[in-house]
Design an enzyme around this catalytic site. Structure first.
Site, mmCIF file in Angstrom:
data_model
loop_
_atom_site.group_PDB
_atom_site.id
_atom_site.type_symbol
_atom_site.label_atom_id
_atom_site.label_comp_id
_atom_site.label_asym_id
_atom_site.label_seq_id
_atom_site.Cartn_x
_atom_site.Cartn_y
_atom_site.Cartn_z
ATOM 1 N N CYS A 200 44.285 47.751 40.502
ATOM 2 C CA CYS A 200 44.056 48.183 41.896
ATOM 3 C C CYS A 200 44.674 49.547 42.206
ATOM 4 O O CYS A 200 44.053 50.379 42.875
ATOM 5 C CB CYS A 200 44.601 47.125 42.850
ATOM 6 S SG CYS A 200 46.159 46.408 42.334
ATOM 7 N N HIS B 91 47.472 48.872 49.489
ATOM 8 C CA HIS B 91 48.430 49.656 48.698
ATOM 9 C C HIS B 91 48.430 51.102 49.214
ATOM 10 O O HIS B 91 47.368 51.661 49.502
ATOM 11 C CB HIS B 91 48.010 49.707 47.225
ATOM 12 C CG HIS B 91 48.171 48.410 46.482
ATOM 13 N ND1 HIS B 91 48.733 47.277 47.020
ATOM 14 C CD2 HIS B 91 47.841 48.090 45.190
ATOM 15 C CE1 HIS B 91 48.737 46.312 46.096
ATOM 16 N NE2 HIS B 91 48.197 46.778 44.988
HETATM 17 P P1 NAP Z 1 45.563 34.177 42.747
HETATM 18 O O1 NAP Z 1 45.438 34.293 44.237
HETATM 19 O O2 NAP Z 1 46.810 33.644 42.191
HETATM 20 O O3 NAP Z 1 44.310 33.314 42.216
HETATM 21 C C1 NAP Z 1 44.160 32.985 40.870
HETATM 22 C C2 NAP Z 1 42.823 32.318 40.668
HETATM 23 O O4 NAP Z 1 42.658 32.062 39.271
HETATM 24 C C3 NAP Z 1 42.712 30.970 41.364
HETATM 25 O O5 NAP Z 1 41.384 30.772 41.775
HETATM 26 C C4 NAP Z 1 43.068 30.003 40.234
HETATM 27 O O6 NAP Z 1 42.533 28.714 40.419
HETATM 28 C C5 NAP Z 1 42.381 30.675 39.091
HETATM 29 N N1 NAP Z 1 42.887 30.212 37.805
HETATM 30 C C6 NAP Z 1 44.161 30.244 37.359
HETATM 31 N N2 NAP Z 1 44.237 29.680 36.120
HETATM 32 C C7 NAP Z 1 42.976 29.302 35.798
HETATM 33 C C8 NAP Z 1 42.393 28.652 34.681
HETATM 34 N N3 NAP Z 1 43.121 28.290 33.620
HETATM 35 N N4 NAP Z 1 41.060 28.409 34.703
HETATM 36 C C9 NAP Z 1 40.291 28.754 35.760
HETATM 37 N N5 NAP Z 1 40.796 29.368 36.859
HETATM 38 C C10 NAP Z 1 42.116 29.630 36.869
HETATM 39 O O7 NAP Z 1 45.369 35.595 42.056
HETATM 40 P P2 NAP Z 1 44.473 36.878 42.506
HETATM 41 O O8 NAP Z 1 45.297 37.833 43.269
HETATM 42 O O9 NAP Z 1 43.191 36.393 43.085
HETATM 43 O O10 NAP Z 1 44.239 37.577 41.103
HETATM 44 C C11 NAP Z 1 43.428 37.002 40.116
HETATM 45 C C12 NAP Z 1 43.243 37.981 38.979
HETATM 46 O O11 NAP Z 1 42.736 39.202 39.467
HETATM 47 C C13 NAP Z 1 44.527 38.341 38.219
HETATM 48 O O12 NAP Z 1 44.196 38.519 36.877
HETATM 49 C C14 NAP Z 1 44.943 39.639 38.834
HETATM 50 O O13 NAP Z 1 45.701 40.422 37.961
HETATM 51 C C15 NAP Z 1 43.612 40.232 39.085
HETATM 52 N N6 NAP Z 1 43.642 41.224 40.130
HETATM 53 C C16 NAP Z 1 43.050 42.330 39.818
HETATM 54 C C17 NAP Z 1 43.001 43.327 40.669
HETATM 55 C C18 NAP Z 1 42.241 44.464 40.178
HETATM 56 O O14 NAP Z 1 41.532 44.319 39.273
HETATM 57 N N7 NAP Z 1 42.320 45.574 40.686
HETATM 58 C C19 NAP Z 1 43.596 43.263 41.926
HETATM 59 C C20 NAP Z 1 44.215 42.103 42.264
HETATM 60 C C21 NAP Z 1 44.221 41.071 41.321
HETATM 61 P P3 NAP Z 1 43.420 27.523 41.086
HETATM 62 O O15 NAP Z 1 43.417 27.787 42.561
HETATM 63 O O16 NAP Z 1 42.634 26.321 40.714
HETATM 64 O O17 NAP Z 1 44.766 27.592 40.483
#
Ligand code: NAP
Length: 359
Positions: free
Chosen positions: A130, A264
């Protein structure tokens, strides 16, 4: 209905929920939504375009055949294991985790900067970090006009960048602070470093951070390396080079988590190859796709995270001549980390795939 079968993996998370909003807002041609999360969320309901869908776990599928597009935001290890399975079954994966970003066989794409890189994908396309996305959207017009040699950036990153639990940490600690204030009968006159230190001792510990996040600033995002930089700071260097196709750009970053919910902010100082005036920089940035210039300090107008939250653009202001880099510029860059920093950028990538006939 004509359209695509779209899986959203990580649909219950911060980014996943925003995927659903952005797909709906941008009228993305979803024929059928396949919402997926971990086994913990099996059977939960999500609403998309007014319809309820039941969340399934990845393990519930024998095959992913028939899925055209998979938007992943479920963490790096989930992407590493499952994205290739979706790709092997014919889906194009747009992945938000850091798992594939630096893989030379995987394009890393910001549609305003390097849209054509989607064309060489082999089943997986990575969405950058991000902090990198919003910086390169603001850097590209400057790069095209005056070249970019060196960048010094300090970030002020919202807690939502660390997921739903981190948002809960900030909220819980802030609420507990107010409750403690009331309980102890403290008012404005009683506020002092000593009184606050006592009060902070009774706040609930953060789950997602190594220190208290409310009323604090943590110069620590992701893990540290031996050279003293963090992984987040390295992402800003290596991802920028890959997206801009320029290995000569240097980026020295300090990434800081601040008690902001969404959005951010970045202080960006740029050493350019050639002279560029702040006026000219404002002009090229105003014309740049996805950028909004907010830059009238005489009226206290500059980008703010509370204003950027919920928006898809990158906001740029405080554009001025840098006092150290000559020629150079300094600016303040703000964007919603969950939208442009994640979900919106990924949906824009999917739109490019449609435009180029790649799904
Ligand atoms: P979050 O709010 O913690 O959500 C995580 C999600 O992943 C939830 O839906 C969770 O499901 C699911 N999950 C976790 N373990 C899993 C598994 N083994 N199998 C299937 N689903 C699973 O996190 P977030 O902020 O949305 O971020 C998620 C991802 O996006 C991370 O990799 C983060 O680094 C990335 N991200 C990227 C950016 C970007 O690319 N710029 C920005 C922000 C975040 P449950 O609810 O069932 O646990």
């Amino acid at each position: 209905m004509k359209g695509y079968r779209v899986a959203v993996v990580g649909v219950t998370g911060e980014v996943g929920k925003t995927f659903l909003k952005v797909l709906q807002e941008r009228n993305f041609p979803v024929r059928e939504l396949v919402p997926i999360a971990s086994a913990r969320s099996r059977g939960k309901k999500v609403v998309f375009r007014g319809e309820e869908y039941e969340v399934r776990a990845l393990e519930d599928f024998d095959s992913f055949k028939g899925i055209d597009l998979a938007l992943f935001s479920a963490g790096g290890s989930t992407s590493k294991e499952w994205a290739p399975k979706f790709a092997a079954d014919g889906a194009v994966v747009v992945d938000n985790s850091s798992a594939w970003r630096m893989d030379p066989k995987v394009p890393l794409v910001v549609p305003e900067v390097n849209p054509d890189d989607v064309k060489w994908h082999d089943g997986i396309i990575a969405n950058p970090n991000c902090s990198t996305i919003q910086m390169v959207v603001a850097l590209k017009p400057i790069y095209d006009e005056a070249g970019v040699k060196n960048v010094v950036v300090s970030t002020y990153q919202a807690v939502s960048g660390a997921g739903a639990k981190a948002v809960a940490d900030l909220l819980r600690q802030t609420v507990a602070f107010v409750e403690e204030l009331k309980k102890r009968g403290l008012s404005e006159e009683d506020v002092s470093p000593e009184a606050l230190e006592e009060l902070f001792k009774d706040l609930p510990p953060a789950e997602k951070f190594p220190h208290q996040i409310a009323f604090n600033a943590l110069p620590h995002i992701d893990r540290f390396f031996d050279d003293g930089y963090t992984r987040e700071e390295n992402k800003m260097l290596f991802e920028t080079r890959k997206i801009m196709h320029d290995e000569s750009i240097n980026v020295s970053a300090t990434c800081v988590r601040v008690p902001v919910f969404y959005g951010h902010s970045e202080s960006v100082s740029i050493e350019t190859e050639r002279e560029i005036s702040p006026e000219r920089a404002r002009e090229v940035l105003r014309r740049a796709p996805g950028v909004v210039v907010v830059d009238d300090p005489s009226k206290n107008e500059y980008p703010l995270p509370i204003r950027a939250a919920g928006r898809d653009e990158v906001f740029v202001g405080r554009i001025r001549k840098d006092r150290v880099f000559n020629p150079g510029l300094s600016m303040w860059v703000v964007a919603d980390n969950i939208r442009k920093g994640a979900a919106t950028n990924a949906v824009q990538i999917a739109e490019l795939l449609i435009k180029y006939g790649l799904i």
